[in-house]
Design a protein around this motif. Structure first.
Motif, PDB file in Angstrom:
ATOM      1  N   LYS A 101      -7.859  -5.413   0.744  1.00 53.51           N
ATOM      2  CA  LYS A 101      -7.066  -5.269   1.961  1.00 53.51           C
ATOM      3  C   LYS A 101      -7.989  -5.576   3.131  1.00 53.51           C
ATOM      4  O   LYS A 101      -9.030  -4.944   3.292  1.00 53.51           O
ATOM      5  CB  LYS A 101      -6.534  -3.844   2.116  1.00 53.51           C
ATOM      6  CG  LYS A 101      -5.341  -3.541   1.294  1.00 53.51           C
ATOM      7  CD  LYS A 101      -4.801  -2.165   1.654  1.00 53.51           C
ATOM      8  CE  LYS A 101      -3.627  -1.797   0.790  1.00 53.51           C
ATOM      9  NZ  LYS A 101      -3.131  -0.455   1.090  1.00 53.51           N
ATOM     10  N   TYR A 151      -8.231  -5.504   7.039  1.00 52.06           N
ATOM     11  CA  TYR A 151      -7.633  -4.949   8.244  1.00 52.06           C
ATOM     12  C   TYR A 151      -8.124  -5.763   9.439  1.00 52.06           C
ATOM     13  O   TYR A 151      -9.317  -6.026   9.573  1.00 52.06           O
ATOM     14  CB  TYR A 151      -8.016  -3.476   8.408  1.00 52.06           C
ATOM     15  CG  TYR A 151      -7.456  -2.618   7.311  1.00 52.06           C
ATOM     16  CD1 TYR A 151      -6.179  -2.091   7.408  1.00 52.06           C
ATOM     17  CD2 TYR A 151      -8.204  -2.341   6.165  1.00 52.06           C
ATOM     18  CE1 TYR A 151      -5.652  -1.300   6.394  1.00 52.06           C
ATOM     19  CE2 TYR A 151      -7.690  -1.557   5.143  1.00 52.06           C
ATOM     20  CZ  TYR A 151      -6.413  -1.040   5.269  1.00 52.06           C
ATOM     21  OH  TYR A 151      -5.898  -0.277   4.265  1.00 52.06           O
ATOM     22  N   ASP A 206      -4.327  -3.684  11.792  1.00 60.53           N
ATOM     23  CA  ASP A 206      -4.970  -2.391  12.030  1.00 60.53           C
ATOM     24  C   ASP A 206      -4.507  -1.840  13.377  1.00 60.53           C
ATOM     25  O   ASP A 206      -4.830  -2.387  14.428  1.00 60.53           O
ATOM     26  CB  ASP A 206      -6.490  -2.568  12.021  1.00 60.53           C
ATOM     27  CG  ASP A 206      -7.232  -1.248  12.092  1.00 60.53           C
ATOM     28  OD1 ASP A 206      -6.587  -0.183  12.114  1.00 60.53           O
ATOM     29  OD2 ASP A 206      -8.476  -1.282  12.117  1.00 60.53           O
TER      30      ASP A 206
END
Length: 134
Positions: free
Chosen positions: A51, A53, A97
């Motif tokens: 992942k 961000y 984010d």
């Protein structure tokens, strides 16, 4: 005293973050990707998924940037495979984010409270912390 050790997945995540930041700055030619900052990378323990961000400088380009990053995920994964030697390069999943926006919102709330407190009449307080009585 025990030494603080970092898991290999943490080191791989840091390396992916450094490489992606450089690739987004110099290597990606998509005009939809503007000022993107990679804030963090989380890699699963089996290195199958990562992942990534990110944040953008201009809020109006957020959706276009998300689409461009999703479209470029395969290319970026391939380029990462050339730069980082791993048995299996993880699938890249880009996640916006919101922590910076939340932090700015909290700062704004604190500023509003401080302004409201400054507008109140002074309330004398003695050194013990209790309200002063005359």
């Amino acid at each position: 005293m025990a030494k603080k050790t970092f898991a290999r997945s943490d080191r791989v995540a840091d390396q992916i973050q450094r490489e992606l930041a450089g690739m987004l700055q110099k290597g990606l030619k998509d005009p939809r990707v503007g000022w993107v900052t990679i804030t963090a990378v989380d890699v699963t323990r089996d290195y199958s998924h990562a992942k990534i961000y990110y944040t953008v400088m201009n809020e109006s380009t957020r959706e276009a940037t998300a689409a461009a990053l999703a479209d470029a995920a395969g290319y970026l994964r391939n380029e990462l495979g050339r730069r980082i030697r791993l048995f299996s390069m993880p699938q890249l999943h880009f996640v916006y984010d919101e922590s910076i926006e939340r932090g700015m919102y909290m700062n704004r709330l604190l500023d509003e409270v401080a302004e409201a407190d400054a507008r109140l009449p002074d309330n004398p307080v003695d050194e013990a912390g209790a309200e002063g009585k005359e």
